[in-house]
Design a protein around this motif. Sequence first.
Motif, mmCIF file in Angstrom:
data_model
loop_
_atom_site.group_PDB
_atom_site.id
_atom_site.type_symbol
_atom_site.label_atom_id
_atom_site.label_comp_id
_atom_site.label_asym_id
_atom_site.label_seq_id
_atom_site.Cartn_x
_atom_site.Cartn_y
_atom_site.Cartn_z
ATOM 1 N N ASN A 133 -2.218 9.942 -4.706
ATOM 2 C CA ASN A 133 -3.382 10.760 -4.344
ATOM 3 C C ASN A 133 -3.226 12.217 -4.738
ATOM 4 O O ASN A 133 -4.138 12.821 -5.295
ATOM 5 C CB ASN A 133 -3.589 10.706 -2.825
ATOM 6 C CG ASN A 133 -4.622 9.665 -2.438
ATOM 7 O OD1 ASN A 133 -5.508 9.351 -3.225
ATOM 8 N ND2 ASN A 133 -4.501 9.135 -1.245
ATOM 9 N N SER A 134 -2.066 12.774 -4.404
ATOM 10 C CA SER A 134 -1.902 14.212 -4.648
ATOM 11 C C SER A 134 -1.889 14.503 -6.142
ATOM 12 O O SER A 134 -2.189 15.619 -6.568
ATOM 13 C CB SER A 134 -0.618 14.714 -3.994
ATOM 14 O OG SER A 134 0.500 14.150 -4.637
ATOM 15 N N VAL A 156 -3.496 4.475 -3.710
ATOM 16 C CA VAL A 156 -4.375 5.549 -3.224
ATOM 17 C C VAL A 156 -4.709 5.405 -1.747
ATOM 18 O O VAL A 156 -5.708 5.940 -1.268
ATOM 19 C CB VAL A 156 -5.690 5.617 -4.043
ATOM 20 C CG1 VAL A 156 -5.394 5.984 -5.481
ATOM 21 C CG2 VAL A 156 -6.476 4.320 -3.936
ATOM 22 N N CYS A 157 -3.891 4.673 -1.004
ATOM 23 C CA CYS A 157 -4.112 4.527 0.435
ATOM 24 C C CYS A 157 -3.459 5.721 1.135
ATOM 25 O O CYS A 157 -2.301 5.648 1.589
ATOM 26 C CB CYS A 157 -3.526 3.215 0.938
ATOM 27 S SG CYS A 157 -4.479 1.790 0.382
ATOM 28 N N GLY A 158 -4.183 6.807 1.189
ATOM 29 C CA GLY A 158 -3.649 8.080 1.694
ATOM 30 C C GLY A 158 -2.892 7.923 3.010
ATOM 31 O O GLY A 158 -3.425 7.391 3.973
ATOM 32 N N GLY A 159 -1.659 8.403 3.027
ATOM 33 C CA GLY A 159 -0.857 8.361 4.244
ATOM 34 C C GLY A 159 0.037 7.141 4.336
ATOM 35 O O GLY A 159 0.989 7.136 5.113
ATOM 36 N N GLU A 160 -0.261 6.107 3.574
ATOM 37 C CA GLU A 160 0.655 4.970 3.529
ATOM 38 C C GLU A 160 1.876 5.400 2.733
ATOM 39 O O GLU A 160 1.758 6.071 1.700
ATOM 40 C CB GLU A 160 0.011 3.737 2.876
ATOM 41 C CG GLU A 160 -1.109 3.124 3.680
ATOM 42 C CD GLU A 160 -0.646 2.297 4.878
ATOM 43 O OE1 GLU A 160 0.531 2.389 5.283
ATOM 44 O OE2 GLU A 160 -1.491 1.553 5.426
ATOM 45 N N ASP A 182 -5.346 0.512 -7.930
ATOM 46 C CA ASP A 182 -5.794 -0.185 -6.730
ATOM 47 C C ASP A 182 -6.341 -1.539 -7.160
ATOM 48 O O ASP A 182 -6.963 -1.640 -8.216
ATOM 49 C CB ASP A 182 -6.916 0.659 -6.097
ATOM 50 C CG ASP A 182 -7.570 0.008 -4.897
ATOM 51 O OD1 ASP A 182 -7.202 0.367 -3.777
ATOM 52 O OD2 ASP A 182 -8.440 -0.867 -5.089
ATOM 53 N N GLY A 183 -6.096 -2.560 -6.349
ATOM 54 C CA GLY A 183 -6.651 -3.849 -6.707
ATOM 55 C C GLY A 183 -6.388 -4.924 -5.687
ATOM 56 O O GLY A 183 -5.564 -4.763 -4.785
ATOM 57 N N TYR A 198 0.840 -1.203 0.000
ATOM 58 C CA TYR A 198 0.000 0.000 0.000
ATOM 59 C C TYR A 198 0.873 1.251 0.000
ATOM 60 O O TYR A 198 1.787 1.400 0.809
ATOM 61 C CB TYR A 198 -0.896 0.017 1.247
ATOM 62 C CG TYR A 198 -2.114 -0.878 1.175
ATOM 63 C CD1 TYR A 198 -2.496 -1.511 -0.004
ATOM 64 C CD2 TYR A 198 -2.913 -1.086 2.304
ATOM 65 C CE1 TYR A 198 -3.620 -2.331 -0.057
ATOM 66 C CE2 TYR A 198 -4.042 -1.894 2.263
ATOM 67 C CZ TYR A 198 -4.394 -2.510 1.079
ATOM 68 O OH TYR A 198 -5.508 -3.317 1.045
ATOM 69 N N ALA A 224 -2.933 -4.478 -3.283
ATOM 70 C CA ALA A 224 -2.013 -3.398 -3.637
ATOM 71 C C ALA A 224 -2.802 -2.155 -3.994
ATOM 72 O O ALA A 224 -3.896 -2.240 -4.560
ATOM 73 C CB ALA A 224 -1.126 -3.820 -4.804
ATOM 74 N N HIS A 241 -5.823 13.824 -7.490
ATOM 75 C CA HIS A 241 -6.756 14.837 -6.985
ATOM 76 C C HIS A 241 -6.234 16.239 -7.263
ATOM 77 O O HIS A 241 -6.773 17.220 -6.764
ATOM 78 C CB HIS A 241 -7.004 14.635 -5.490
ATOM 79 C CG HIS A 241 -7.635 13.308 -5.182
ATOM 80 N ND1 HIS A 241 -8.837 12.917 -5.708
ATOM 81 C CD2 HIS A 241 -7.203 12.269 -4.425
ATOM 82 C CE1 HIS A 241 -9.128 11.688 -5.291
ATOM 83 N NE2 HIS A 241 -8.148 11.266 -4.516
ATOM 84 N N VAL A 262 -10.007 3.948 -9.652
ATOM 85 C CA VAL A 262 -10.348 4.794 -8.512
ATOM 86 C C VAL A 262 -11.132 6.045 -8.910
ATOM 87 O O VAL A 262 -12.015 6.506 -8.186
ATOM 88 C CB VAL A 262 -9.103 5.179 -7.679
ATOM 89 C CG1 VAL A 262 -9.442 6.102 -6.526
ATOM 90 C CG2 VAL A 262 -8.420 3.929 -7.159
ATOM 91 N N GLY A 285 0.367 5.754 -0.908
ATOM 92 C CA GLY A 285 -0.633 6.808 -1.075
ATOM 93 C C GLY A 285 -0.171 7.964 -1.948
ATOM 94 O O GLY A 285 -0.926 8.896 -2.191
#
Lengths: 372, 372, 372, 372
Positions: free
Chosen positions: B167-168, B252-256, B232-233, B162, B249, B171, B223, B164
């Motif tokens: 994400n940035s 997009v796991c924010g903060g990971e 993601d999957g 995982y 895997a 988004h 996503v 993240g």
Amino acid sequence: MGMIGGGPGAFIGDAHRRASRICNDFELVGGIFSSDYEKSKEFAKNEGISPFRCYENVDALIKNESEMPADKRMEVVSIVTPNDLHFPAAKSLLNAGFHLVCEKPMTMKVKEAEELERLVTVKKLTFAVAHTYTGYPMIRQMKELIASGVLGTIQRIDAQYYQGWINSIIHGTESRITGVWRLDPKHAGASSCMGDIGVHAFNLIEYTTGLEIKEILSDLSPVKNNIKLDLDGTVLLRFGKYLKGVIRASQVCGGEENNLRLAIYGSKASLKWGQENPNILYMLSDQEQTKIFKPAHSYNGPMAEAAQTMPCGHPEGIYEALANIYKGVAKSIRGEKFIPGEFPTVHEGVRGMKFIQSVVDSDKKGNVWVKI
Amino acid sequence: MGMIGGGPGAFIGDAHRRASRICNDFELVGGIFSSDYEKSKEFAKNEGISPFRCYENVDALIKNESEMPADKRMEVVSIVTPNDLHFPAAKSLLNAGFHLVCEKPMTMKVKEAEELERLVTVKKLTFAVAHTYTGYPMIRQMKELIASGVLGTIQRIDAQYYQGWINSIIHGTESRITGVWRLDPKHAGASSCMGDIGVHAFNLIEYTTGLEIKEILSDLSPVKNNIKLDLDGTVLLRFGKYLKGVIRASQVCGGEENNLRLAIYGSKASLKWGQENPNILYMLSDQEQTKIFKPAHSYNGPMAEAAQTMPCGHPEGIYEALANIYKGVAKSIRGEKFIPGEFPTVHEGVRGMKFIQSVVDSDKKGNVWVKI
Amino acid sequence: MGMIGGGPGAFIGDAHRRASRICNDFELVGGIFSSDYEKSKEFAKNEGISPFRCYENVDALIKNESEMPADKRMEVVSIVTPNDLHFPAAKSLLNAGFHLVCEKPMTMKVKEAEELERLVTVKKLTFAVAHTYTGYPMIRQMKELIASGVLGTIQRIDAQYYQGWINSIIHGTESRITGVWRLDPKHAGASSCMGDIGVHAFNLIEYTTGLEIKEILSDLSPVKNNIKLDLDGTVLLRFGKYLKGVIRASQVCGGEENNLRLAIYGSKASLKWGQENPNILYMLSDQEQTKIFKPAHSYNGPMAEAAQTMPCGHPEGIYEALANIYKGVAKSIRGEKFIPGEFPTVHEGVRGMKFIQSVVDSDKKGNVWVKI
Amino acid sequence: MGMIGGGPGAFIGDAHRRASRICNDFELVGGIFSSDYEKSKEFAKNEGISPFRCYENVDALIKNESEMPADKRMEVVSIVTPNDLHFPAAKSLLNAGFHLVCEKPMTMKVKEAEELERLVTVKKLTFAVAHTYTGYPMIRQMKELIASGVLGTIQRIDAQYYQGWINSIIHGTESRITGVWRLDPKHAGASSCMGDIGVHAFNLIEYTTGLEIKEILSDLSPVKNNIKLDLDGTVLLRFGKYLKGVIRASQVCGGEENNLRLAIYGSKASLKWGQENPNILYMLSDQEQTKIFKPAHSYNGPMAEAAQTMPCGHPEGIYEALANIYKGVAKSIRGEKFIPGEFPTVHEGVRGMKFIQSVVDSDKKGNVWVKI
């Protein structure tokens, strides 16, 4: 309070008794503690319960208790028997106007669960299903944080429930295998692993996020020949067009004790929690430091905050989690205001049954998508 | 040693250079550091590399280096370009007799990977694919423990990767999305999440257990709309009749950050490891205390033991893991004895490509079982 | 770069060589690798160092290197010998105009340390003492956070350095005890435990807080009869009227590997760090969630941020910490701007010597307060 | 069971009530819940306690309860008042033949504590002092492991008790400081930090090792002007010629919650435990893997094993720890066999008082060694 099941050696029954005493809103006054009436009476005697309120069967309990004056009679009954006995007992007791706390899975079939939900609504009774983990302060904090929108859009959900205890049974003698009711479809229902523990992971997902899982695809395994039920499996989850997730559950992960974990990943922040160290909740984000939430702090939401009585740093455990649920049941019975989430409802019990059913169906049909 | 790719700002190229210096069996003498020749020369100058060995393209490199005396010429080349450039460079270099270290995924297509494997065999060259995590002491210890049989029958396998960081980007603005080569099928290949990180989880499973995954069923997600590849999957795994597993895997796991985890559950004992605290390996069992293995102890196997040079308690990290792989490559080139596992082979690269291909196929066909 | 000491089997010398290669601003060109000239030459040969620059003694090194052209001669020398050889070598080299990196404790006596400090000032040379742990990103972040005032008034300081490696020696044969130079006052100086590891804890306190310890009271123990130096001790610290603290250090904590810990408690917030998992820094506060700082995040200060090259979640270790110090030394030698704290100065070396001296004095005088 | 103190808002009284209910060998039948009789009666009413057994003072309680028939009268009384009221109540109740559970510190002076010990011996009564942490399964396991000799010779002992809760008081308004009884020598006794929490660390050392601390040297701090008692301190410990140790305790470690830690280092193995995650016990050794002990496993000793009722992996907490002590008290009163250690005795209370006294003396005399 009365109890059905939970006689000598049954740790779940003992847990319910302790939790009700911690909560201090209940007194155990009678019940049916074993299917063997003599054992039941012996047990009642040891617990200091009047022999006149140790009953031979549910009908006798209902008859006698119903005739007692309102301030003396059992108001609520805890059902902690093997799974197959939940439904008949619950149905009779609801019809007779008793409030209930019922172990999970709530019934053997979805239809039975729906019938109980209908009865609870019609009779306006309080019914809690024992999803004990919802009583932990940090699970309640997860629910409150997610409701506040702090995670942004939820993008992935991952829950795990790994245990290893069944290893010593399935790798033991044949008699050990046949002697465990959880491995017998007649008593356990359609599933072992998903019915006993996977359903907790399912419940925590829906409890904390407020979302409904729409479809699942499962792959289950008996792990060994001659085992009739699933001991291991993975369930793919779909919540909507883009949000997916997974539940992983197993009873053959050697050395795992009670490793229930939940991770909710959002576009702005994420939350991670594990049952074996339940007083720690991690909030992750891409831009900021990881934050650790703990109980008994003013930064928590009201439901989380009420769930610990000790000052911070004094660990409370699973008995206190279950006591929090009993506290919610007491509030509901008394007609006090309570926050939704203070106890797991009959509707959560119905959802759990639908989950178990669809997981078994998906696997049997060859790992295809099934609607919940 | 030469290098293709890895110019200014490329952290992977820098990692390979540092690792080769730590290992101390290699000296970077030339290469092609950027597709822009001027930038490449500028970079070479800063690194103290002779301008005559900073080449415009692979052909020029091969021509000039091949003409140099044996004790001066590049023996091995590291390929650290975007994915689409791996294959053509590798093919030419192998044909010209260079040993290679190649980033993963090894190629864009399975066939290309198989062609490289064939060339390596025919030419008797050393070829390592950069599955860096196999260089960690405790991953090597896992391999050695499992080979010793201490786990009993393996009953469940669970791997996670995982992150993240994307994400940035997704988004952010549209230009950010189009500007990242990993999100562009032309440069990244058929998959983002599974091709970049899922394949590491796959590799660690096969590396540590020595087992082959037979079939997979995957469910992938972009996503968000307008994203062309999976971010993601979840992949269901089957190793045989009873042994199943899962790879999870996500980018997009924010903060990971770089949360790669591996758990191998056996009938007698189990092993758990996580990349972010790589010097800890847990061995669990139902009957005994959990044991924590750490590097630089005589209880470790020979390959694990050789993988840390500092005394116990002095944490080594990811550069040292990659340096261990370079050390294995050096041994192989020199014709010294080495333990299988000291570097990830071209065959592991082929397996990785097959994994990526089958995961994409399964998802496209509607989440069905596909053979690897 | 040259090196004195660090021949075959010396892990500290190897660490300095690796660190200088990772840093990539230095090339090892010569030195004195062993007190046995033949072994030294053998070692130089294996490392690919010219035999003409493998010297018999410091004078020969100085003479020959000084005669070389400026762009070829050794600019900096690393001294990694046993403690008693640090001072004479350092003095000669400074007088001859070499920059130095010196292992700790810097000298055998406070006066010697002060003499080196004077020389460094007069000669305007760069001198780093190898307090390696100051090179960790999260130690640098501690320094930057404390300097920012975020902790409020510091109220308590607690540092620990526990190891267990000497157990197997002192409980082994007599020959093992006499064979270890660290247990021999002639080579190790006045202290074993405090001189070797306690001084690191002392240094980290002063490095991160910018405070000076004014007085100490120590209680040391040889743990066993026939041991001539302290293997264990506790040191009470006073910084001012109200601020107190403690350093705990031991080499007989069986099973501890390299457990250096630092906690700085302030009126508004507190910081906690441990060397064995060095990429985690905890910030605690009474009102807010505990925060976890990690390397490679934009929330870090500039010196912390520069101290990791990999993206977040890719653990770097102790070699990279030492490489960060070499990087600071390189900047200083080149006359580039650098942030105070990028390498531990000769003044820190003097402070360390004063600490060791006063700890030994306090213990000998019967555990009384001694000024540093 | 009766209770003195523990009225509205007193968390310690609530803890004792919950613990006694969990244990299920006690029923709260009366007491003196507040120094204000009206508040006391109000509280009794809410708890469902007969108004006739809510007493105005200790004499009234003794008189009335003593006249009741043996099977109805209070057998045991819990004293959970501020410290200065412990001794007079305890003395009267012991003289009248009541068994007692008493909060710590047991009295205000050592002589008082010794008087209680004499009375307990003469009257052959059960007296437990509330060193709650001795009720944790893994603390009991530490005791049992050490008694078995598995650690070899103990070489160092280190205990910590850090909290931060008093920060908000001492940095608040003057009225907050004067309003807290723990900061007032009249009610708290000679010490705040050492009397309230340091004494727990002291007790755990003697409880788990079975050793007696012979001498101490302390350095205490009020942290701020106008504070009359110690809020922070370090205590050097001597057990014999070679064995030394340290207790560190503070109430001003901002952000620390209830961070009690204990480490016992032996020549063969070592044990480490922390209260905030109490179900984990680490055993370290130089040669073997670190081992993690957890409750509810057959590898534990009998006293540890009996201290958890739930299956492994179901965390129990501090209420269950205190309930284990009540369980021991119940066994003792009933005359059942019990293992020494199942509840902390009056002798442990005396030792605690001596510790507090000597710590205060050492500090006042200028940090000198004082015999306990």
